[in-house]
Scaffold this active site. Structure first.
Site, PDB file in Angstrom:
ATOM      1  N   ALA A   1      -2.599 -13.960 -11.699  1.00 18.06           N
ATOM      2  CA  ALA A   1      -3.273 -15.065 -10.994  1.00 18.06           C
ATOM      3  C   ALA A   1      -3.295 -14.733  -9.513  1.00 18.06           C
ATOM      4  CB  ALA A   1      -2.558 -16.388 -11.252  1.00 18.06           C
TER       5      ALA A   1
ATOM      6  N   SER B   1      -6.724 -13.804  -7.236  1.00 17.56           N
ATOM      7  CA  SER B   1      -7.849 -14.572  -6.724  1.00 17.56           C
ATOM      8  C   SER B   1      -8.044 -15.865  -7.520  1.00 17.56           C
ATOM      9  CB  SER B   1      -9.129 -13.733  -6.781  1.00 17.56           C
ATOM     10  OG  SER B   1      -9.018 -12.601  -5.935  1.00 17.56           O
TER      11      SER B   1
ATOM     12  N   TRP C   1       3.895 -10.452  -4.950  1.00 18.11           N
ATOM     13  CA  TRP C   1       3.427 -10.009  -3.623  1.00 18.11           C
ATOM     14  C   TRP C   1       3.813 -11.006  -2.523  1.00 18.11           C
ATOM     15  CZ3 TRP C   1      -0.897 -10.494  -7.282  1.00 18.11           C
ATOM     16  CH2 TRP C   1      -1.013  -9.373  -8.100  1.00 18.11           C
ATOM     17  N   ILE C   2       5.055 -11.437  -2.543  1.00 17.95           N
ATOM     18  CA  ILE C   2       5.478 -12.464  -1.594  1.00 17.95           C
ATOM     19  C   ILE C   2       6.042 -11.809  -0.331  1.00 17.95           C
ATOM     20  CG2 ILE C   2       6.866 -14.524  -1.260  1.00 17.95           C
ATOM     21  CD1 ILE C   2       4.614 -14.621  -3.471  1.00 17.95           C
TER      22      ILE C   2
ATOM     23  N   GLN D   1      -9.930   9.386  13.890  1.00 17.51           N
ATOM     24  CA  GLN D   1     -10.923  10.452  14.054  1.00 17.51           C
ATOM     25  C   GLN D   1     -10.952  10.968  15.492  1.00 17.51           C
ATOM     26  OE1 GLN D   1     -12.601  11.579  11.454  1.00 17.51           O
ATOM     27  NE2 GLN D   1     -13.824  13.092  12.547  1.00 17.51           N
TER      28      GLN D   1
ATOM     29  N   GLY E   1      -6.687  16.074  14.492  1.00 18.71           N
ATOM     30  CA  GLY E   1      -5.505  16.395  13.702  1.00 18.71           C
ATOM     31  C   GLY E   1      -4.294  15.583  14.104  1.00 18.71           C
TER      32      GLY E   1
ATOM     33  N   GLU F   1      -4.165 -13.070   1.539  1.00 16.78           N
ATOM     34  CA  GLU F   1      -4.707 -14.405   1.843  1.00 16.78           C
ATOM     35  C   GLU F   1      -6.177 -14.520   1.445  1.00 16.78           C
ATOM     36  OE1 GLU F   1      -3.539 -16.881   4.943  1.00 16.78           O
ATOM     37  OE2 GLU F   1      -1.686 -15.803   5.352  1.00 16.78           O
TER      38      GLU F   1
END
Length: 384
Positions: free
Chosen positions: A132, A134, A158-159, A340, A344, A367
């Site tokens: 759960a 999105s 993913w807290i 870029q 290097g 979020e």
């Protein structure tokens, strides 16, 4: 749709200067080590607490600084310019505690906001689950009524700052047979609650200094007075919270982009090739101009959205989503271009650009992914 201008004040400018000085002197020197060791930025936290920048959004009546939404964004932006992981301290403190501020009882506010304001506690937010993300309404975490309280079972994924925070706003289904989305309630869970544990730290691409873990609930007792708002109103409170806090993620993205641009400008002025500074080459100048233009455009969108957040305007959902979507895309593009420009060197850990590029990516995801932000914007437009 209305478009109301914001205006920064002398106080906002003074705040920016103060946060930038602190970030340059006490946060930036530790940023590389925090990333390399994937450790919570304790030095940054202590510095932010000492300066009252760790949770600036908390109202003065609860012991906080009482910063408005724009001031809070300035704090997050300037900290993110130095260290994205550290900027998640004020950002997630707001995310975790805002449901309480929007819908919590006065007793709950007086119990949990003062420790947050004093720096004695962090506050995290538990909404997403393995299946759960999105689709938040499909969550499986359950809060079952029992006596004068609830028993919580399930998990959250993913807290941010899990394990470091003392308090957690957790969303759970309280009426399994109820209408989808209207059967979810919000609760405050404390780290010390029996049966509440954490998963292993996630191994991540970026923001490594901010721990990301699962919240695990095994028959966790939650007293009845810890519910936020009314039963069944949890998802509504959660989504209203995100309308406001997406603006802070946008501010974080602007800060990351600004930090990358600053380092790139300093480098091209010093780097010499073909007998002259590479800053003299028009191709380099065009890249810098495009980067700066994108950063400043994103910043203006963030500040307008912050002003709308402060007023709780009806079109905040659109502007919050737009600011977050645009700023995070800008952060990804500007950090990639900054790498870029350094060639290097940009690809090595001798410079902070590769870290900034890795950190920028998450702003397009958490979020609400940027695809979800476009859904939010489109729905607002189609409603007229």
């Amino acid at each position: 749709m209305t478009f109301d201008l914001f205006r920064t004040t002398d106080d906002h400018d003074a705040l920016r200067a103060a946060v930038r000085e602190l970030a340059d002197e006490r946060i930036a020197p530790h940023a590389a080590e925090v990333d390399e060791l994937a450790q919570f930025p304790k030095a940054a936290y202590d510095a932010l607490v000492a300066s009252d920048f760790h949770a600036p959004h908390v109202p003065e009546e609860y012991g906080g600084a009482g910063a408005d939404a724009l001031a809070t964004c300035v704090v997050i932006e300037e900290v993110a310019r130095a260290c994205a992981s550290s900027s998640l301290i004020p950002a997630v403190n707001k995310l975790g505690s805002l449901p309480l501020m929007l819908a919590g009882s006065e007793e709950l506010k007086r119990r949990y906001l003062p420790p947050l304001a004093s720096g004695d506690a962090l506050f995290s937010y538990g909404l997403s689950e393995r299946d759960a993300g999105s689709d938040t309404a499909s969550m499986r975490c359950r809060a079952t009524p029992t006596g004068d309280g609830w028993v919580l079972n399930g998990q959250k994924s993913w807290i941010t700052n899990a394990g470091e925070s003392e308090y957690y706003t957790v969303l759970a289904v309280t009426d399994p047979d109820g209408t989808r989305g209207k059967n979810i309630s919000a609760f405050v869970v404390e780290r010390s609650d029996p049966g509440f544990t954490f998963g292993a730290k996630e191994k991540k691409l970026g923001i490594k200094g901010s721990p990301t873990r699962e919240l695990l609930f095994d028959n966790v007792p939650v007293p009845g007075d810890r519910i936020i708002g009314e039963p069944g109103q949890g998802l509504k409170i959660a989504l209203r919270t995100l309308d406001h806090t997406r603006v802070t993620i946008a501010a974080q993205a602007v800060g990351i982009a600004q930090g990358a641009l600053d380092h790139a400008v300093a480098y091209v002025k010093e780097r010499r090739q073909f007998g002259r500074s590479i800053a003299d080459f028009q191709g380099i100048q065009f890249m810098l101009a495009d980067m700066a233009m994108a950063v400043e455009t994103a910043r203006q969108m963030v500040y307008v959205a912050a002003a709308k957040s402060e007023r709780d305007d009806r079109d905040l959902a659109f502007f919050g989503a737009a600011a977050k979507c645009n700023a995070s895309d800008v952060a990804m593009r500007v950090t990639t271009d900054a790498v870029q420009l350094l060639g290097g060197y940009g690809y090595t850990q001798d410079f902070p650009l590769e870290r900034m590029m890795r950190d920028a990516k998450i702003t397009q995801i958490y979020e609400g992914t940027n695809q979800i932000q476009r859904v939010v914007m489109a729905r607002h437009l189609l409603k007229g």
